[in-house]
Scaffold this motif. Structure first.
Motif, PDB file in Angstrom:
ATOM      1  N   ARG A 163     -56.508  79.159 -19.137  1.00  0.00           N
ATOM      2  CA  ARG A 163     -57.409  78.668 -18.099  1.00  0.00           C
ATOM      3  C   ARG A 163     -56.830  77.449 -17.395  1.00  0.00           C
ATOM      4  O   ARG A 163     -57.145  77.183 -16.253  1.00  0.00           O
ATOM      5  CB  ARG A 163     -58.790  78.344 -18.691  1.00  0.00           C
ATOM      6  CG  ARG A 163     -59.506  79.570 -19.208  1.00  0.00           C
ATOM      7  CD  ARG A 163     -59.699  80.556 -18.076  1.00  0.00           C
ATOM      8  NE  ARG A 163     -60.274  81.783 -18.566  1.00  0.00           N
ATOM      9  CZ  ARG A 163     -59.962  82.979 -18.120  1.00  0.00           C
ATOM     10  NH1 ARG A 163     -59.065  83.120 -17.171  1.00  0.00           N
ATOM     11  NH2 ARG A 163     -60.521  84.039 -18.607  1.00  0.00           N
ATOM     12  N   SER A 164     -56.005  76.723 -18.088  1.00  0.00           N
ATOM     13  CA  SER A 164     -55.277  75.620 -17.469  1.00  0.00           C
ATOM     14  C   SER A 164     -53.953  75.486 -18.204  1.00  0.00           C
ATOM     15  O   SER A 164     -53.769  76.050 -19.280  1.00  0.00           O
ATOM     16  CB  SER A 164     -56.073  74.314 -17.519  1.00  0.00           C
ATOM     17  OG  SER A 164     -56.226  73.881 -18.838  1.00  0.00           O
ATOM     18  N   GLY A 165     -53.038  74.761 -17.592  1.00  0.00           N
ATOM     19  CA  GLY A 165     -51.743  74.595 -18.231  1.00  0.00           C
ATOM     20  C   GLY A 165     -50.935  73.516 -17.546  1.00  0.00           C
ATOM     21  O   GLY A 165     -51.232  73.114 -16.419  1.00  0.00           O
TER      22      GLY A 165
ATOM     23  N   PHE B 131     -51.905  81.173 -10.956  1.00  0.00           N
ATOM     24  CA  PHE B 131     -53.203  81.339 -10.309  1.00  0.00           C
ATOM     25  C   PHE B 131     -53.527  82.794  -9.991  1.00  0.00           C
ATOM     26  O   PHE B 131     -54.657  83.233 -10.174  1.00  0.00           O
ATOM     27  CB  PHE B 131     -53.279  80.496  -9.036  1.00  0.00           C
ATOM     28  CG  PHE B 131     -53.435  79.017  -9.285  1.00  0.00           C
ATOM     29  CD1 PHE B 131     -54.181  78.533 -10.349  1.00  0.00           C
ATOM     30  CD2 PHE B 131     -52.836  78.106  -8.443  1.00  0.00           C
ATOM     31  CE1 PHE B 131     -54.336  77.167 -10.575  1.00  0.00           C
ATOM     32  CE2 PHE B 131     -52.986  76.730  -8.641  1.00  0.00           C
ATOM     33  CZ  PHE B 131     -53.739  76.267  -9.714  1.00  0.00           C
ATOM     34  N   GLU B 132     -52.557  83.550  -9.524  1.00  0.00           N
ATOM     35  CA  GLU B 132     -52.820  84.917  -9.096  1.00  0.00           C
ATOM     36  C   GLU B 132     -52.766  85.931 -10.235  1.00  0.00           C
ATOM     37  O   GLU B 132     -53.613  86.811 -10.315  1.00  0.00           O
ATOM     38  CB  GLU B 132     -51.858  85.309  -7.982  1.00  0.00           C
ATOM     39  CG  GLU B 132     -52.068  84.487  -6.723  1.00  0.00           C
ATOM     40  CD  GLU B 132     -50.999  84.703  -5.674  1.00  0.00           C
ATOM     41  OE1 GLU B 132     -50.128  85.591  -5.851  1.00  0.00           O
ATOM     42  OE2 GLU B 132     -51.024  83.965  -4.665  1.00  0.00           O
ATOM     43  N   GLN B 133     -51.778  85.826 -11.114  1.00  0.00           N
ATOM     44  CA  GLN B 133     -51.621  86.817 -12.182  1.00  0.00           C
ATOM     45  C   GLN B 133     -52.383  86.442 -13.457  1.00  0.00           C
ATOM     46  O   GLN B 133     -52.953  87.299 -14.108  1.00  0.00           O
ATOM     47  CB  GLN B 133     -50.142  87.015 -12.502  1.00  0.00           C
ATOM     48  CG  GLN B 133     -49.309  87.458 -11.326  1.00  0.00           C
ATOM     49  CD  GLN B 133     -49.772  88.779 -10.741  1.00  0.00           C
ATOM     50  OE1 GLN B 133     -50.033  89.724 -11.475  1.00  0.00           O
ATOM     51  NE2 GLN B 133     -49.901  88.841  -9.433  1.00  0.00           N
TER      52      GLN B 133
ATOM     53  N   GLN C 144     -56.695  75.605 -13.400  1.00  0.00           N
ATOM     54  CA  GLN C 144     -56.123  74.304 -13.044  1.00  0.00           C
ATOM     55  C   GLN C 144     -54.749  74.156 -13.680  1.00  0.00           C
ATOM     56  O   GLN C 144     -54.518  74.604 -14.804  1.00  0.00           O
ATOM     57  CB  GLN C 144     -57.019  73.167 -13.533  1.00  0.00           C
ATOM     58  CG  GLN C 144     -56.475  71.800 -13.172  1.00  0.00           C
ATOM     59  CD  GLN C 144     -57.464  70.692 -13.452  1.00  0.00           C
ATOM     60  OE1 GLN C 144     -58.582  70.751 -13.002  1.00  0.00           O
ATOM     61  NE2 GLN C 144     -57.036  69.688 -14.197  1.00  0.00           N
ATOM     62  N   LEU C 145     -53.861  73.497 -12.956  1.00  0.00           N
ATOM     63  CA  LEU C 145     -52.522  73.206 -13.453  1.00  0.00           C
ATOM     64  C   LEU C 145     -52.279  71.709 -13.364  1.00  0.00           C
ATOM     65  O   LEU C 145     -52.818  71.040 -12.485  1.00  0.00           O
ATOM     66  CB  LEU C 145     -51.473  73.960 -12.636  1.00  0.00           C
ATOM     67  CG  LEU C 145     -51.601  75.479 -12.669  1.00  0.00           C
ATOM     68  CD1 LEU C 145     -50.648  76.114 -11.665  1.00  0.00           C
ATOM     69  CD2 LEU C 145     -51.349  76.017 -14.069  1.00  0.00           C
TER      70      LEU C 145
ATOM     71  N   LEU D 114     -55.448  78.203  -3.550  1.00  0.00           N
ATOM     72  CA  LEU D 114     -55.608  79.497  -2.892  1.00  0.00           C
ATOM     73  C   LEU D 114     -56.401  79.389  -1.596  1.00  0.00           C
ATOM     74  O   LEU D 114     -56.264  80.227  -0.724  1.00  0.00           O
ATOM     75  CB  LEU D 114     -56.272  80.490  -3.852  1.00  0.00           C
ATOM     76  CG  LEU D 114     -55.448  80.844  -5.089  1.00  0.00           C
ATOM     77  CD1 LEU D 114     -56.193  81.800  -5.984  1.00  0.00           C
ATOM     78  CD2 LEU D 114     -54.081  81.400  -4.713  1.00  0.00           C
ATOM     79  N   GLY D 115     -57.184  78.329  -1.447  1.00  0.00           N
ATOM     80  CA  GLY D 115     -57.969  78.154  -0.238  1.00  0.00           C
ATOM     81  C   GLY D 115     -57.256  77.368   0.852  1.00  0.00           C
ATOM     82  O   GLY D 115     -57.759  77.229   1.958  1.00  0.00           O
TER      83      GLY D 115
END
Length: 185
Positions: free
Chosen positions: A101-103, A131-133, A138-139, A180-181
């Motif tokens: 979920r985050s990394g 984000f996509e795959q 959150q990163l 992405l936005g």
């Protein structure tokens, strides 16, 4: 038994780069870069540099990277030019949990590869993948306060500086929704 499917190592391509999980035959190039640039890389990557003192250490580390992919603990890609003939460095994503979920992203390049936009290109590819795959939310990444190039790379991708606990290390975050936005991406 894990409820999550195994995460197969994935190669990523950009215009000029191939990011791919290491294979054992990469050990000599991996070791040569770390050995040649040990003193430059050690302040930012102390565990990596101190754990790879010999070619055998490099081979052991690459085996560990492979195991970590399967366990979703650390996803590491070697960064190569697009023809895969020149090893430039590596980039990794360390998930917070197996669900990713985050990394935190970390990367380094050989000194000779710096200044050509390779870090930005590799970072964008890993951010897109996360984000996509992987549908990460959150990163984060950290860089030394004196590492102006790394700061500029993070900010060019859309990372924003967060509150710093230690003034010598700058923390950056990027959310999936803001990335992405954003029209420029």
């Amino acid at each position: 038994m894990s409820l999550l499917p195994t995460l197969a190592p994935a190669s990523l391509r950009t215009e000029r780069l191939l990011l791919r999980p290491y294979v054992l035959s990469d050990a000599p190039a991996f070791f040569a870069l770390l050995n040649a640039e040990r003193y430059r890389l050690e302040p930012a990557f102390p565990r990596r540099v101190t754990s790879v003192r010999t070619l055998a250490d490099a081979e052991r580390t690459l085996r560990t990277f492979h195991d970590n992919w399967r366990q979703r603990r650390l996803l590491v890609w070697g960064i190569w030019n697009s023809t895969a003939t020149c090893y430039l460095g590596d980039i990794s994503l360390q998930p917070d949990s197996p669900r990713i979920r985050s990394g935190e992203i970390g990367y380094y390049l050989a000194a000779a590869a710096e200044g050509f936009g390779y870090a930005r290109e590799a970072l964008r590819a890993v951010v897109d993948y996360a984000f996509e795959q992987l549908e990460a939310r959150q990163l984060t990444l950290r860089c030394r306060a004196a590492n102006v190039r790394s700061q500029a790379t993070a900010e060019a991708i859309g990372f924003r500086r967060a509150a710093d606990i230690d003034a010598s290390i700058w923390h950056y975050t990027l959310s999936r929704t803001s990335y992405l936005g954003h029209a420029a991406f």
